[in-house]
Design an enzyme around this catalytic site. Sequence first.
Site, PDB file in Angstrom:
ATOM      1  N   ARG A 223      23.406  -1.722  -6.141  1.00 30.98           N
ATOM      2  CA  ARG A 223      23.925  -0.644  -5.304  1.00 30.98           C
ATOM      3  C   ARG A 223      24.431  -1.172  -3.954  1.00 30.98           C
ATOM      4  O   ARG A 223      25.623  -1.241  -3.715  1.00 30.98           O
ATOM      5  CB  ARG A 223      22.835   0.432  -5.091  1.00 30.98           C
ATOM      6  CG  ARG A 223      23.377   1.779  -4.587  1.00 30.98           C
ATOM      7  CD  ARG A 223      23.646   1.856  -3.104  1.00 30.98           C
ATOM      8  NE  ARG A 223      22.457   1.585  -2.290  1.00 30.98           N
ATOM      9  CZ  ARG A 223      22.491   1.422  -0.980  1.00 30.98           C
ATOM     10  NH1 ARG A 223      23.644   1.493  -0.330  1.00 30.98           N
ATOM     11  NH2 ARG A 223      21.389   1.156  -0.301  1.00 30.98           N
ATOM     12  N   ASP A 224      23.556  -1.615  -3.100  1.00 37.55           N
ATOM     13  CA  ASP A 224      23.978  -2.029  -1.757  1.00 37.55           C
ATOM     14  C   ASP A 224      24.819  -3.296  -1.804  1.00 37.55           C
ATOM     15  O   ASP A 224      25.764  -3.461  -1.033  1.00 37.55           O
ATOM     16  CB  ASP A 224      22.739  -2.261  -0.876  1.00 37.55           C
ATOM     17  CG  ASP A 224      23.075  -2.246   0.617  1.00 37.55           C
ATOM     18  OD1 ASP A 224      24.071  -1.610   0.996  1.00 37.55           O
ATOM     19  OD2 ASP A 224      22.332  -2.856   1.401  1.00 37.55           O
TER      20      ASP A 224
ATOM     21  N   HIS B 296      14.276  -2.888   4.935  1.00 32.18           N
ATOM     22  CA  HIS B 296      15.569  -3.145   4.285  1.00 32.18           C
ATOM     23  C   HIS B 296      16.343  -4.078   5.221  1.00 32.18           C
ATOM     24  O   HIS B 296      16.915  -3.633   6.211  1.00 32.18           O
ATOM     25  CB  HIS B 296      16.311  -1.821   4.081  1.00 32.18           C
ATOM     26  CG  HIS B 296      17.681  -1.990   3.497  1.00 32.18           C
ATOM     27  ND1 HIS B 296      17.900  -1.984   2.140  1.00 32.18           N
ATOM     28  CD2 HIS B 296      18.899  -2.185   4.071  1.00 32.18           C
ATOM     29  CE1 HIS B 296      19.194  -2.158   1.908  1.00 32.18           C
ATOM     30  NE2 HIS B 296      19.819  -2.286   3.069  1.00 32.18           N
TER      31      HIS B 296
ATOM     32  N   HIS C  49      19.026  -7.235   6.262  1.00 29.89           N
ATOM     33  CA  HIS C  49      20.221  -8.031   5.986  1.00 29.89           C
ATOM     34  C   HIS C  49      20.060  -9.374   6.700  1.00 29.89           C
ATOM     35  O   HIS C  49      19.356  -9.475   7.708  1.00 29.89           O
ATOM     36  CB  HIS C  49      21.475  -7.301   6.460  1.00 29.89           C
ATOM     37  CG  HIS C  49      21.900  -6.215   5.510  1.00 29.89           C
ATOM     38  ND1 HIS C  49      23.144  -6.156   4.950  1.00 29.89           N
ATOM     39  CD2 HIS C  49      21.213  -5.152   5.012  1.00 29.89           C
ATOM     40  CE1 HIS C  49      23.212  -5.103   4.151  1.00 29.89           C
ATOM     41  NE2 HIS C  49      22.069  -4.461   4.169  1.00 29.89           N
TER      42      HIS C  49
ATOM     43  N   CYS D 163      28.454  -8.123   4.899  1.00 26.00           N
ATOM     44  CA  CYS D 163      28.267  -7.238   6.042  1.00 26.00           C
ATOM     45  C   CYS D 163      29.640  -6.656   6.376  1.00 26.00           C
ATOM     46  O   CYS D 163      30.516  -7.396   6.807  1.00 26.00           O
ATOM     47  CB  CYS D 163      27.703  -7.988   7.243  1.00 26.00           C
ATOM     48  SG  CYS D 163      27.516  -6.916   8.680  1.00 26.00           S
TER      49      CYS D 163
ATOM     50  N   ASN E 202      22.915  -8.764   2.274  1.00 27.06           N
ATOM     51  CA  ASN E 202      21.479  -8.504   2.116  1.00 27.06           C
ATOM     52  C   ASN E 202      20.682  -9.800   2.004  1.00 27.06           C
ATOM     53  O   ASN E 202      21.187 -10.812   1.524  1.00 27.06           O
ATOM     54  CB  ASN E 202      21.240  -7.715   0.824  1.00 27.06           C
ATOM     55  CG  ASN E 202      21.817  -6.312   0.866  1.00 27.06           C
ATOM     56  OD1 ASN E 202      22.989  -6.107   0.599  1.00 27.06           O
ATOM     57  ND2 ASN E 202      20.999  -5.357   1.245  1.00 27.06           N
TER      58      ASN E 202
END
Lengths: 325, 325
Positions: free
Chosen positions: B30-31, B223, B225, B256, B265
């Site tokens: 997803r991300d 979460h 990065h 990013c 991530n």
Amino acid sequence: MSDPSPVRRPRPVPVEGMPAAVSVYEVGPRDGLQAESDVIPTAVKVALCSRLYAAGVRALEVTSFVPPSWIPQLADAREVVASVDVPDGARGVALVPNRRGLDDALSAGVREVAAVVSATDSFARANLNTDRAGSIARATEVVAEARAAGIPVRGYVSMSFGDPWEGAVDTAAVVDAASALSASGCRTLALGDTIGVATAGHVERMIDAVAAAGISRSALALHLHDTYGQALANVYAGLRNGVVEFDSSVGGLGRCPYAPGATGNLATEDLVWMLEGLGIRTGVDLVALARTSAWLSRIRGRPYASRVAAALDASPIPDREETPA
Amino acid sequence: MSDPSPVRRPRPVPVEGMPAAVSVYEVGPRDGLQAESDVIPTAVKVALCSRLYAAGVRALEVTSFVPPSWIPQLADAREVVASVDVPDGARGVALVPNRRGLDDALSAGVREVAAVVSATDSFARANLNTDRAGSIARATEVVAEARAAGIPVRGYVSMSFGDPWEGAVDTAAVVDAASALSASGCRTLALGDTIGVATAGHVERMIDAVAAAGISRSALALHLHDTYGQALANVYAGLRNGVVEFDSSVGGLGRCPYAPGATGNLATEDLVWMLEGLGIRTGVDLVALARTSAWLSRIRGRPYASRVAAALDASPIPDREETPA
């Protein structure tokens, strides 16, 4: 609404009990370059050292006095030392693998040297042409001679956390090697994770073991490689346990000779970013450092191994000195 | 003497007071994918999710039910959900930005959803088409409806540590947003460092602030990065402060969006390496994960953003399933 932009500085949020300042010990010109296959011109090395000092670096390992047949990249050690001005109050260190190297360094005018022992027999055989005990005997002899000449010595214990031939390394062997260097008169003792396999708990336990043997935590440094991405977490573990000196390489210069394609030394920018974020003074100017990294990256024609440098490059920082001296 | 070889597993050295096991919450599909410009075929996404579950991942964010005009990459959310088998005892989560997304997710058979609020007005305007307060109102409505349908909800607070438009983010705004999500019934609350600017002290202080507002530390996730290389040090700070769930992306998949060229991530391999090194169980098999990462890297024709994956690639791990389904 304005365009979003990469953040150029971390927000300082100190952690109770951490030091107000630490030493960033830059190893790019020595440990970084010695792993590079492309030979870098002497003038570029000198310009690199000058830029690093100008960026506020106060501890710099300038070169190594090794036989040119071992590391052709560093065959110009004497010329580099002769051309680099070490600012007042700053350290300009040369690594010396043996007495011959020490004599050469002293005659070149070096005022601090670094000696190396291996915590394992395998690395000593592959890199120092002796065994573990032989590396300790040789290094303590170098330390004694340097001390007699009035020169401070930094001691490295290579392969303190793992070895590419032997796997796990005995903690007692590391403590024994560190104790021998300390007893011989080293001012700083750098525990080296030469292949980057350490994780944070391992770092904490090793620092405790070395401290339990009577070596002051404030005399310890951590020499970390980022092969497995663990270096900054390990710095954090070190900071929590009294370590106040950390080794790093501008732009992540260097490689891991035992894992082609992997990352080398911890990048100085990434280290300084974290320390600034913790409100810990380093004296290093992050923007000047990033400019140096960008300059070096252009000369080498290779991308950054530093994540901070890559992120800052998204909005390039003006640099009026594009050409090396 | 045999050839040296990259180490394939860290040596487990536990730290007192740390948990025996933590949850690795995989966000790559997803991300990670939503930041990719190349459209990935649905079959590859399904194979990716299947491989991740087979590698032992027990918490997986499979996709997002957003309007296709927002994120074309995830327009196949319904097909992906229909084709991915969530193993017994595992979580298969879909992100839902609003009630329409929730309804679509529920009708597709999703059994856990994630809702998002923004800690800043700027990010809410740019990504959620509302302001900070509006994002909270919308998310708490989604949470209430999902809870009424008997579905657990994970809440994200985006931009908890910094914002590319506003710079520093007010801690009180983060606590306020987290409290609203918690009060509405979120089971897990993920503090999102969406642009990777957090450092370890900031993470520690934010966890303390959220906990002081009455939210259990065991309900928190981080979460992170890795834009500035700080993610694993921040995980370590989280582990020391009671967090037991960490988000990551296989192979460091993703970017990013506000810093082109920067890392996205935190890579799952790098996270699992650290957790194994701390003797903390994750259920994830590092070798199976690295194989998945290598497979995905070949399909995308791009190098790894994971340092562990790059190091392990120096001595490739045999993989008998080269072709995606």
